[in-house]
Design an enzyme around this catalytic site. Sequence first.
Site, PDB file in Angstrom:
ATOM      1  N   HIS A 144      99.629  10.086 -32.577  1.00 60.51           N
ATOM      2  CA  HIS A 144      98.821  10.272 -31.373  1.00 60.51           C
ATOM      3  C   HIS A 144      97.367  10.285 -31.839  1.00 60.51           C
ATOM      4  O   HIS A 144      96.888  11.285 -32.369  1.00 60.51           O
ATOM      5  CB  HIS A 144      99.204  11.595 -30.708  1.00 60.51           C
ATOM      6  CG  HIS A 144      98.366  11.981 -29.541  1.00 60.51           C
ATOM      7  ND1 HIS A 144      98.868  12.048 -28.259  1.00 60.51           N
ATOM      8  CD2 HIS A 144      97.059  12.340 -29.438  1.00 60.51           C
ATOM      9  CE1 HIS A 144      97.908  12.426 -27.431  1.00 60.51           C
ATOM     10  NE2 HIS A 144      96.799  12.605 -28.120  1.00 60.51           N
ATOM     11  N   ASP A 170     105.575   6.605 -22.174  1.00 58.89           N
ATOM     12  CA  ASP A 170     104.960   7.935 -22.251  1.00 58.89           C
ATOM     13  C   ASP A 170     105.276   8.712 -20.978  1.00 58.89           C
ATOM     14  O   ASP A 170     104.410   9.412 -20.414  1.00 58.89           O
ATOM     15  CB  ASP A 170     103.444   7.843 -22.480  1.00 58.89           C
ATOM     16  CG  ASP A 170     102.829   9.184 -22.899  1.00 58.89           C
ATOM     17  OD1 ASP A 170     103.599  10.138 -23.141  1.00 58.89           O
ATOM     18  OD2 ASP A 170     101.592   9.276 -22.972  1.00 58.89           O
ATOM     19  N   HIS A 223     105.745  16.529 -14.911  1.00 54.83           N
ATOM     20  CA  HIS A 223     105.171  17.859 -14.710  1.00 54.83           C
ATOM     21  C   HIS A 223     105.572  18.360 -13.327  1.00 54.83           C
ATOM     22  O   HIS A 223     105.615  17.584 -12.362  1.00 54.83           O
ATOM     23  CB  HIS A 223     103.647  17.824 -14.795  1.00 54.83           C
ATOM     24  CG  HIS A 223     103.117  17.511 -16.152  1.00 54.83           C
ATOM     25  ND1 HIS A 223     103.230  18.375 -17.218  1.00 54.83           N
ATOM     26  CD2 HIS A 223     102.461  16.410 -16.624  1.00 54.83           C
ATOM     27  CE1 HIS A 223     102.673  17.830 -18.288  1.00 54.83           C
ATOM     28  NE2 HIS A 223     102.203  16.646 -17.962  1.00 54.83           N
TER      29      HIS A 223
END
Length: 428
Positions: free
Chosen positions: A172, A303, A307
Amino acid sequence: MIIRNVRILGAEPADIRVEGGAIAEIGPGLAGDDTIDGAGAVALPGLVDLHTHLREPGREDAETVQTGTQSAARGGYTAVHAMANTSPVADTAGVVEQVWRLGREFAHCDVHPVGAVTVGLEGRQLAELGAMADSAARVRVFSDDGKCVDDAVLMRRALEYVKAFDGVIAQHAQEPRLTSGAQMNEGVVSGRLGLTGWPAVAEEAIIARDCLLAAHVGSRLHVCHVSTAGSVEIIRWAKSKGWNVTAEVTPHHLLLTDDLVEDSPVGAYNPIYKVNPPLRTHADVEALRAALADGTIDIVATDHAPHPVEDKETEWSAAAMGMVGLETALSVVQEAMVETGLLDWAGVAQRMSVVPARIGRLAGQGQPIEVGAPANITLYDPSVRTKVDPSAFASKSRNTPYEGMTLPGRVVATFLRGRPTVLEGKLV
């Protein structure tokens, strides 16, 4: 079982016979009683995602292995790599085996845990890389995704360590000192909105360093979610040297830009567009598309970052970063790459199935649709256009930037080793 009238990689219609979980025969007019009508859909090898957040263990309010893989199957995926930033972190053999076993028990696709590079994702001490590689999960991809391995010495050691079992470090790329408090891409829009900028150089500096480290130790480096034109040039340079570097781009970085933070159908400052790395400029999007087309960027990875509502529907500065992406990925790639003439369906198969399986060292995934191969098959109808409705997602979370947008195509069916996990667009 006979899958009738499908266009393999967009070619002329043919039938596919599946027996014992493998492809037994391909040709026109195959005989059989148990049939599924493909109705001219494009047949692709089952998609493979190298970058998925399933959130279990620890954040089952956002996603579970079961709901995340149901979402994956709806998107045409037959395998996903589950990132390590769970709670507890997947930094030991015990945790990666837990995720692997959950996958075997509940999943609608194969689940391959990604191991953390450092203990607790804290960037101070290497995790149990060898133990995770030797575990039942057979981990081959390691990443602190969500955080950067910013210590050059630790990154070098990790790259050296995984050589012993042909592993890969998925970085990352984010220099933390350049992104402290950053909220969105650094540029004209961030200046107008008064949000702390996230400079492109924060990504590019880490990529350049890690390419040099990977070349120095002769190891495999994979760059997660590339987002800038400068990053593309660094990766292109590294590949020209023959270094063992691969890279991914997300669907949202192929389609969306930082303008949306200021001006979008849902208004300014909407955290649905808050993501790490941030949405960049139109010039970056064009560079990413060209790089994916010419192979500088190897694969598309979602990715997928679910949430719960309370973590996204809040003020911008407090909102979580991330977007769900498994169920819309193929449609976005069609919009950004196929409709623009940059890729054909064979190219899509390479970048969303064949190469990600190769990077992850997966046996039985990413195989061509040919006699003898495992029957991991996605049927996709590119001719329709559908308005995105997150309430219909299989995922537990609804944080999609595409709500209300009309995107092309839909997954008609997904087969995992010959077993349908999705038929007529619905979970089986």
